[in-house]
Design a protein around this motif. Structure first.
Motif, PDB file in Angstrom:
ATOM      1  N   GLY A  95      42.595  55.944  31.910  1.00 55.49           N
ATOM      2  CA  GLY A  95      42.387  56.536  33.189  1.00 55.49           C
ATOM      3  C   GLY A  95      41.872  55.715  34.060  1.00 55.49           C
ATOM      4  N   GLY A  96      41.662  54.453  33.718  1.00 56.54           N
ATOM      5  CA  GLY A  96      40.850  53.400  34.721  1.00 56.54           C
ATOM      6  C   GLY A  96      39.730  53.934  35.386  1.00 56.54           C
ATOM      7  N   ASP A  97      39.240  55.124  34.696  1.00 56.77           N
ATOM      8  CA  ASP A  97      37.713  55.628  35.321  1.00 56.77           C
ATOM      9  C   ASP A  97      36.644  55.189  34.451  1.00 56.77           C
ATOM     10  N   MET A  98      36.031  54.072  34.868  1.00 56.84           N
ATOM     11  CA  MET A  98      34.708  53.573  34.225  1.00 56.84           C
ATOM     12  C   MET A  98      33.399  54.465  33.975  1.00 56.84           C
ATOM     13  N   SER A  99      33.465  55.447  34.931  1.00 53.17           N
ATOM     14  CA  SER A  99      32.477  56.430  34.992  1.00 53.17           C
ATOM     15  C   SER A  99      32.286  57.144  33.782  1.00 53.17           C
ATOM     16  N   ARG A 100      33.622  57.238  32.813  1.00 52.78           N
ATOM     17  CA  ARG A 100      33.299  57.899  31.464  1.00 52.78           C
ATOM     18  C   ARG A 100      32.691  57.393  30.626  1.00 52.78           C
TER      19      ARG A 100
ATOM     20  N   ASP B 230      32.957  47.117  39.804  1.00 53.28           N
ATOM     21  CA  ASP B 230      32.631  46.356  40.947  1.00 53.28           C
ATOM     22  C   ASP B 230      33.857  46.124  42.206  1.00 53.28           C
ATOM     23  N   GLY B 231      35.168  46.678  41.342  1.00 58.60           N
ATOM     24  CA  GLY B 231      36.283  46.745  42.168  1.00 58.60           C
ATOM     25  C   GLY B 231      36.744  45.232  42.916  1.00 58.60           C
ATOM     26  N   ARG B 232      36.428  44.136  41.986  1.00 58.89           N
ATOM     27  CA  ARG B 232      36.852  42.750  42.269  1.00 58.89           C
ATOM     28  C   ARG B 232      37.762  42.133  41.161  1.00 58.89           C
ATOM     29  N   CYS B 233      38.482  41.019  41.587  1.00 60.68           N
ATOM     30  CA  CYS B 233      39.409  40.377  40.685  1.00 60.68           C
ATOM     31  C   CYS B 233      38.532  39.332  40.110  1.00 60.68           C
ATOM     32  N   TYR B 234      39.137  39.083  38.781  1.00 59.45           N
ATOM     33  CA  TYR B 234      38.707  37.876  38.042  1.00 59.45           C
ATOM     34  C   TYR B 234      39.267  36.839  38.667  1.00 59.45           C
ATOM     35  N   GLU B 235      38.131  35.784  38.834  1.00 61.26           N
ATOM     36  CA  GLU B 235      38.428  34.302  39.336  1.00 61.26           C
ATOM     37  C   GLU B 235      37.951  33.320  38.224  1.00 61.26           C
ATOM     38  N   HIS B 236      38.826  32.619  38.235  1.00 57.68           N
ATOM     39  CA  HIS B 236      38.749  31.434  37.233  1.00 57.68           C
ATOM     40  C   HIS B 236      37.727  30.335  37.610  1.00 57.68           C
ATOM     41  N   GLY B 237      36.915  29.847  36.695  1.00 57.67           N
ATOM     42  CA  GLY B 237      35.816  29.102  36.998  1.00 57.67           C
ATOM     43  C   GLY B 237      34.536  29.504  37.356  1.00 57.67           C
ATOM     44  N   LEU B 238      34.513  30.835  37.505  1.00 51.73           N
ATOM     45  CA  LEU B 238      33.367  31.538  37.900  1.00 51.73           C
ATOM     46  C   LEU B 238      32.852  32.124  36.845  1.00 51.73           C
ATOM     47  N   SER B 239      31.508  32.373  36.630  1.00 56.64           N
ATOM     48  CA  SER B 239      30.911  33.062  35.593  1.00 56.64           C
ATOM     49  C   SER B 239      31.253  34.714  35.741  1.00 56.64           C
ATOM     50  N   ALA B 240      31.076  35.115  34.489  1.00 60.29           N
ATOM     51  CA  ALA B 240      31.778  36.688  34.405  1.00 60.29           C
ATOM     52  C   ALA B 240      30.731  37.429  35.155  1.00 60.29           C
ATOM     53  N   PRO B 241      31.032  38.567  35.529  1.00 59.71           N
ATOM     54  CA  PRO B 241      30.012  39.572  36.184  1.00 59.71           C
ATOM     55  C   PRO B 241      29.315  40.227  35.192  1.00 59.71           C
TER      56      PRO B 241
END
Length: 396
Positions: free
Chosen positions: A287-292, A382-393
């Motif tokens: 459901g895309g709901d990570m609060s579960r 966090d509601g943000r997209c993956y960016e190549h070359g950056l450390s994972a959130p």
């Protein structure tokens, strides 16, 4: 704290509901038709006993869909206990028999005692549509696989040389089999005419396919008994596989269009290896709901990519794949991990490092899938997209 607990054993045409109080005493036991007026009557009777009630079911979709919708639409608190858990818990209750009333009693009693059961919530219309569409696609894909296997088996009985050289996952060989199924028929038509016939039907690389088919035909001069009828069956099966390919292509377009309407589509699709189809399957499962999920570990456990201990006595650190997990969700993370190894430098380096540590291919891919659960969970949180070359959130 609830004062009564209502457990429902779900059936196709009828459900059975049992209500227990805080002492485990049975207040109500009723078999009810899976029909809205009957279900509303049951709801009213249970609320007449006490409005502070927790409902529990052993099925979270399919035949329970109407009952779940009725309860959620009336603001009721509803929890889910898996059928396997009910089956195992039943062994601890008196009596060896199995009845709907006993199963409903076990469901209600487990809801009364346990505080770790999943709470069912209303899902948005788009997520439900994606679940229906992805389930339909899975059915069509299974039908196509069955027909291809039957087609291969039938072709192998009369023309094994041709079966060996054809890739029936492609449309060209299927088109060939709608016109020619036997060695004699292929020899009669000849290579040039066969190339022209395939080219007129827009088959890719008709020269290569025609050459392979004629070479196979030259290797077999014997006509197998039953060849005529088998040829008709092969023709029909090839047509059916082509029709299923068209249906799957159409539903793929529909899934992609509906997936991209979801608020999380851009975030999910930004992950390397996840496209519209896998993204739709992820939303259908969660459901895309990570609060579960309290943390990424809960999501990884549901997906079956987090090892669980099986220690006993002096044996410790004995980790295995869990026996209970969501097969569809595991497919999303495992398949996307395989794709990302080819398309993402960070994923490939992680995989190669695990292989260098002595892990087998499957173990390394599962380890990568587990890492990707952390990343995707945090991106959605966090509601943000993956960016190549950056450390994972951070996932915790």
């Amino acid at each position: 704290m609830a004062r009564i607990w209502a457990g429902t054993d779900i059936g196709k045409s009828h459900h059975h509901c049992v209500v227990l109080n805080a002492e485990g005493e049975r207040l109500l036991s009723r078999r009810v038709l899976n029909d809205e007026p009957e279900l509303l009557s049951l709801l009213g009777d249970v609320l007449a006993l006490d409005e502070d009630v927790v409902w529990a079911v052993d099925v979270a979709d399919s035949t329970a869909a109407l009952w779940i919708s009725v309860l959620l639409n009336h603001g009721q608190r509803l929890v889910y206990i898996p059928g396997l858990a009910v089956n195992r818990a039943s062994a601890g209750y008196r009596g060896m028999g199995k009845t709907d009333a006993k199963d409903a009693t076990v469901i209600a009693d487990q809801a009364r005692m346990r505080r770790d059961l999943a709470v069912l919530r209303s899902e948005d219309e788009l997520t439900i549509e994606l679940k229906i569409l992805t389930n339909r696609r899975a059915d069509l894909n299974a039908d196509r696989t069955r027909r291809i296997n039957r087609l291969r088996g039938q072709l192998n009985t009369i023309f094994p040389a041709l079966e060996r050289v054809l890739d029936l996952g492609n449309v060209g060989p299927l088109i060939l089999l709608t016109g020619y199924q036997t060695p004699a028929a292929l020899r009669r038509v000849g290579r040039k005419r066969l190339e022209t016939w395939l080219r007129n039907r827009k088959v890719r690389s008709p020269e290569t396919l025609a050459a392979a088919a004629l070479e196979a035909a030259e290797r077999q001069a014997t006509a197998v008994p039953g060849e005529k009828i088998a040829s008709q069956v092969i023709h029909t099966l090839a047509k059916e596989v082509m029709s299923l390919n068209e249906q799957i292509a159409e539903i793929d377009k529909l899934i992609a269009a509906r997936f991209r309407e979801h608020d999380l589509a851009e975030v999910i699709e930004s992950m390397p290896g996840i496209g519209p189809l896998l993204g739709a399957e992820f939303l259908a499962a969660t459901g895309g709901d990570m609060s579960r999920y309290a943390d990424s570990g809960r999501l990884a456990s549901l997906a079956g990519v987090a090892p669980v201990p099986r220690d006993s006595g002096n044996v410790s650190g004995n980790l295995h794949r869990p026996r209970r997990y969501h097969r569809g969700l595991q497919r999303v993370f495992y398949t996307s991990a395989l794709i990302s190894i080819r398309n993402c430098d960070a994923s490939r380096r992680f995989y190669e490092r695990k292989r260098g540590e002595g892990k087998r291919h499957t173990q390394a891919v599962l380890a990568l899938a587990r890492r990707r659960v952390n990343v995707l969970w945090a991106l959605i949180r966090d509601g943000r997209c993956y960016e190549h070359g950056l450390s994972a959130p951070a996932a915790a």
